[in-house]
Scaffold this motif. Sequence first.
Motif, mmCIF file in Angstrom:
data_model
loop_
_atom_site.group_PDB
_atom_site.id
_atom_site.type_symbol
_atom_site.label_atom_id
_atom_site.label_comp_id
_atom_site.label_asym_id
_atom_site.label_seq_id
_atom_site.Cartn_x
_atom_site.Cartn_y
_atom_site.Cartn_z
ATOM 1 N N GLU A 19 -2.499 16.164 11.578
ATOM 2 C CA GLU A 19 -3.472 17.105 11.010
ATOM 3 C C GLU A 19 -2.666 17.960 9.933
ATOM 4 O O GLU A 19 -3.427 18.708 9.304
ATOM 5 N N ASN A 69 -7.461 5.854 11.077
ATOM 6 C CA ASN A 69 -7.006 7.314 10.510
ATOM 7 C C ASN A 69 -7.213 8.254 11.748
ATOM 8 O O ASN A 69 -8.528 8.425 12.087
ATOM 9 N N ARG A 101 -2.359 18.153 6.425
ATOM 10 C CA ARG A 101 -2.634 17.349 5.644
ATOM 11 C C ARG A 101 -2.414 17.999 4.031
ATOM 12 O O ARG A 101 -2.633 17.126 3.125
ATOM 13 N N ASP A 151 -7.455 11.397 11.737
ATOM 14 C CA ASP A 151 -8.202 12.649 11.233
ATOM 15 C C ASP A 151 -9.685 12.131 11.394
ATOM 16 O O ASP A 151 -10.674 12.851 11.982
ATOM 17 N N TYR A 180 -9.747 10.707 3.669
ATOM 18 C CA TYR A 180 -8.361 10.769 4.272
ATOM 19 C C TYR A 180 -7.298 9.758 4.237
ATOM 20 O O TYR A 180 -7.741 8.644 4.142
ATOM 21 N N ASP A 210 -17.249 11.081 4.699
ATOM 22 C CA ASP A 210 -15.785 11.226 4.999
ATOM 23 C C ASP A 210 -15.436 10.010 5.063
ATOM 24 O O ASP A 210 -16.146 8.878 5.731
ATOM 25 N N GLY A 244 -11.692 6.812 4.971
ATOM 26 C CA GLY A 244 -10.305 6.542 5.168
ATOM 27 C C GLY A 244 -10.389 5.118 6.020
ATOM 28 O O GLY A 244 -11.304 4.601 6.461
ATOM 29 N N LEU A 269 -5.308 14.106 1.182
ATOM 30 C CA LEU A 269 -6.543 14.479 1.204
ATOM 31 C C LEU A 269 -7.252 14.547 -0.233
ATOM 32 O O LEU A 269 -6.670 15.529 -1.252
#
Length: 419
Positions: free
Chosen positions: A409, A107, A411, A109, A264, A101, A103, A268
């Motif tokens: 959230e 971020n 997204r 998230d 993210y 993951d 980003g 997304l």
Amino acid sequence: MAASPSEMEHSGDRFDVVVVGAGIMGSATAYQLAKRGEKTLLLEQFDFLHHRGSSHGESRTIRATYPQDYYCAMAMESSTLWEEAQSEIGFKVYFKAQQLDMGPSDNEDLLSIFSSCQKNSVPYEILDHQEVAEKFSGKIDIPENWIGIYTQLGGVIKATKAVSMFQALACRKGAILRDNIEVKGIVKDAEKGGVWISASNGEKFWAKKCIITAGAWARKLVKTVSGFELPIQPLETTVCYWRIKEGHESEFAIGGDFPTFASYGPQLIYGTPSLEFPGLIKIALHDGYPCDPDKRPWGPAMLLSSLKEWIEGRFSGLVDHGEPVVSQSCMYSMTPDEDYVIDFVGGEFGKDVVVGGGFSGHGFKMAPLVGKTLADMALYGKAEGVNLKHFRIQRFERNPKGNIKDPSEDRVGFSSNNK
């Protein structure tokens, strides 16, 4: 409305449980019921393994990294259940990989994913720009102000093959499967209990319990049955495959060090190692256009300028970002909070009718656990091991937007701007 005496005298087949909708959720549920010895009927309004819903196609990802920590444990248990099912059938539908993951370092998230990993004891590594490049041999390049979260539980599930697996296992256990049977109504049997399920071809089936797993059609069917309109909005989305530059195909293939991934930010973006099409890699936007499942536009594909730019910046020039080579259409069934609907329909039906829907583009990986949960609810009136408070229908009566969350959230982008 309760069934009339004439309906109650109907000689239709009788079952312990009828499951309406034979996508991944309905098929996994039918398997769970049949393996417990329940007389099970699985009904599908179209052909089995059709391409008009949300369960077809080449692949889906599995990951434990969620900003909402309650999905993490579900994904880990589902991973085990996927392995058990494919061991029983004798072929693979679940191909393991690592998960990355990525980003901006601030971020929300990603920070929530970090917290969720800690809470659920998921081993992870936090990687900076240089460490990501080293971990993946220069194939992935993130900006200097980004971070990566690296975890072991990732992978690819072969979608249509997985649906077929659960249907075959259900058949082996004695379930009856029938396609091209469109369910038009479900009514309570006022005299002996249970429910009557009526089809558009005139057939009727009696069951002690009924489970609705109708995907993008769940909203319409639940409203017809109960009068309550679930806030589930179908979206048409496009899955894209991009060509890997010649000579580098093996570097992006499943089974090596290349991960399943999510990025993210304003949008997304997600993807998988090369598996289903030689030399192509799946990279797509978690995005879509609102649609009526019975009046699909079937395209055109979403605007891909931002995705092309992202591909150009992330893969060190090793993936052709000009145009996708293959595009496939699919549907999401979105709830306002992007959480599932797993509950009893209630009202006059009490606990006789269960619904599983609104999986919001991230449910496929959870299918073995969702099937187990829906079966438990139908048979025992409750489900152990899964906290259903986030998935209750009642949440929309308290707040039309559902579960209250941080704004970051929200997204999934609605490309028609009516987000």
